[in-house]
Scaffold this active site. Structure first.
Site, PDB file in Angstrom:
ATOM      1  N   ARG A 155      45.771   0.671  25.877  1.00  0.00           N
ATOM      2  CA  ARG A 155      45.951  -0.021  24.605  1.00  0.00           C
ATOM      3  C   ARG A 155      44.724  -0.865  24.282  1.00  0.00           C
ATOM      4  O   ARG A 155      44.361  -1.049  23.130  1.00  0.00           O
ATOM      5  CB  ARG A 155      47.219  -0.889  24.627  1.00  0.00           C
TER       6      ARG A 155
ATOM      7  N   TYR B  29      44.323   2.238  -3.746  1.00  0.00           N
ATOM      8  CA  TYR B  29      45.211   3.156  -3.045  1.00  0.00           C
ATOM      9  C   TYR B  29      46.592   2.530  -2.909  1.00  0.00           C
ATOM     10  O   TYR B  29      46.740   1.411  -2.399  1.00  0.00           O
ATOM     11  CB  TYR B  29      44.636   3.497  -1.671  1.00  0.00           C
TER      12      TYR B  29
ATOM     13  N   ASP C  40      36.691   0.082   0.955  1.00  0.00           N
ATOM     14  CA  ASP C  40      37.343   1.315   1.361  1.00  0.00           C
ATOM     15  C   ASP C  40      36.408   2.460   0.981  1.00  0.00           C
ATOM     16  O   ASP C  40      36.218   2.762  -0.192  1.00  0.00           O
ATOM     17  CB  ASP C  40      38.698   1.438   0.651  1.00  0.00           C
TER      18      ASP C  40
ATOM     19  N   LYS D 116      41.385  11.736   6.666  1.00  0.00           N
ATOM     20  CA  LYS D 116      40.831  12.511   5.572  1.00  0.00           C
ATOM     21  C   LYS D 116      39.570  13.273   6.010  1.00  0.00           C
ATOM     22  O   LYS D 116      39.671  14.205   6.775  1.00  0.00           O
ATOM     23  CB  LYS D 116      40.565  11.584   4.379  1.00  0.00           C
TER      24      LYS D 116
END
Length: 371
Positions: free
Chosen positions: A47, A99, A170, A195
C-alpha cells in the site's frame, strides 16, 4: 531524452536476479526486513510502495517533466486526493465545463468541507471577482470535457501566483504528448490513466504529477498511502507497458481527429465542430500557442434534436456507443445523457474519441450515418 525514449525506458527496470529485459510483476504485499531492521529493497508494504508502482510513477513524472508522481486506482481517486489534501474551508474555483465525475465529487462529497464555484475561468474579470481570501486552488481542465474549451494556462497561473493560489490542470484529454502544463507554470497535473495512458480500454488508473516536492505534495502522498486508493501491481505493469507506445498512438489519434473534424465541419448535417485544431475554434490561437498537438478528442453538434443524434449513432458500425476515451477503437457518446439532469451540454452534441482505425473507414461510416 526525447519523450518517445522516456516512454519506453523510464517505466521499466531490468530484473537483476534473472536478467529479464522486462520488469516482472511483483505481487507480494509485504517485503522482508534486513537483519538490522531496515528494508534493503526499499519497500515495506505494497500500500505504501511497490516496485511496479515505483516504475510507473517514474515514467509519469518524466513524461510531464515533474519532480514526482503519485498513481491511483482511478482518475477520480487522483482528483479526490487533491481535494482531501486541502484544509477544511478552502475555496476552489473550477471551470463551468468540468468533467462531471469530479464536479459531482465536489457537489456531493465535499459540501460543508470545501467551498467551490464553477465559472468561466477564461474570463479574467470573472475569475478575479470570484477569488476570496480563502481561495486555495484553481482547477483547470484543458481541453475541457465535452465542449473542448481551451484554457490559457499561463494567464490563469499569472492570476493565481499573485494571490498564492495553487493551480491544478486536468491534462487527460491532451496527454503530455500534446501539452505540458507544468512547463507553463501549473503546480500539479492530473490524469485519468484509464484513458490514453492505458490506451486499450481494459484497465483503470489515475495519476498526479507535481512540479516540486512541496509540503502540499507530501500531504497528497499521505492521502495516497493512508487512503490506499492505489493501482494493483498488475495494473501498474500494464500501464507502464502501454505508455511505451503512447507517443506513437497519440500521434495517430491526433492525425485522425484533425481529418475527421475537417470532414464534419463541411457536412451539411453538422451545425458545429468543437476541435482545437480547427481555425474556427474560438480559442484556436491559444491552443496553437500552448499545445504541442491538438489531441484525439472532438465533439460535434448535429443539426437537429436529441432524437436525431441518437438516430445517427445507432447507424454507426465502427464507432462504439460507449463512455470513456483514449482507446485504440473509436467511441461515440451522447454526453448529456451521461452527465444527468443538471448538464449544460447541448442535447444535440455527440462526443467522439477518435481511434486508430483507417481514417477513410471512419469517414465512410460517419458519412453513411449522417446521410
Amino acid at each position: 531524452m526525447k519523450i518517445e525514449t522516456i516512454a519506453i525506458h523510464a517505466g521499466n527496470k531490468k530484473d537483476e536476479s534473472s536478467k529479464a529485459v522486462i520488469q516482472p510483476i511483483i505481487l507480494s504485499t509485504t517485503f522482508e526486513r534486513g537483519i538490522d531492521g531496515d528494508f534493503p529493497g526499499g519497500h515495506i508494504y505494497s500500500r505504501s510502495s511497490n516496485p511496479n508502482r515505483a516504475s510507473l510513477e517514474n515514467v509519469l513524472a518524466q513524461l510531464e517533466c515533474g519532480a514526482d508522481a503519485a498513481s491511483f486506482s482511478s482518475g477520480n481517486a487522483a482528483g479526490m486526493s487533491v481535494f482531501q489534501s486541502l484544509p477544511t474551508g478552502t475555496h476552489i474555483i473550477a471551470p463551468d465545463d468540468m468533467y462531471h465525475g469530479l464536479r459531482n465529487q465536489l457537489k456531493n462529497l465535499f459540501v460543508g468541507i470545501l467551498t467551490f464555484d464553477f465559472i468561466d475561468v477564461n474570463n479574467t474579470d470573472v475569475l478575479q471577482q470570484y477569488i476570496k481570501p480563502e481561495t486555495g486552488l484553481i482547477w483547470i481542465e484543458t481541453p475541457s470535457n465535452p465542449l473542448l474549451k481551451i484554457t490559457d494556462i499561463k494567464k490563469i497561473v499569472a492570476v493565481a501566483k499573485t494571490r498564492g493560489i495553487k493551480v491544478v490542470c486536468d491534462n487527460t484529454f491532451a496527454t503530455p504528448i500534446c501539452q505540458q502544463p507544468l512547463a507553463l507554470g501549473a503546480d500539479l497535473v492530473m490524469h485519468s490513466a484509464t484513458k490514453y495512458f492505458g490506451g486499450h480500454s481494459d484497465l483503470m488508473g489515475g495519476a498526479l504529477i507535481t512540479a516540486e516536492k512541496s509540503e502540499w505534495w507530501q500531504k497528497i502522498r499521505q492521502v495516497q498511502e493512508m487512503g490506499g486508493a492505489i493501482p494493483s501491481p498488475t495494473d501498474c505493469y500494464y500501464l507502464a507497458r502501454s505508455i511505451k507506445t503512447l507517443p506513437y498512438r497519440v500521434k495517430g489519434h491526433v492525425q485522425n481527429a484533425q481529418l475527421l473534424a475537417e470532414f464534419l465541419e463541411q457536412h451539411p448535417m453538422v451545425e458545429r465542430v468543437l476541435y482545437p485544431g480547427l481555425p474556427s475554434h474560438p480559442q484556436y490561437a491559444i491552443a496553437k500557442e500552448q499545445m504541442l498537438a491538438f489531441g484525439g478528442m472532438l465533439s460535434f453538434i448535429v443539426k437537429g434534436d436529441e432524437n436525431d443524434t441518437h438516430n445517427i449513432i445507432n447507424k454507426l458500425n465502427l464507432f462504439t456507443r460507449a463512455t470513456s476515451l483514449g482507446g485504440v477503437e473509436s467511441l461515440i457518446e451522447h454526453r448529456a445523457t451521461v452527465e444527468g439532469p443538471d448538464t449544460k451540454t447541448p442535447r444535440n452534441l455527440l462526443r467522439v474519441s477518435v481511434g486508430l482505425e483507417h481514417i477513410d473507414d471512419l469517414i465512410a461510416d460517419l458519412k453513411q450515418a449522417l446521410a
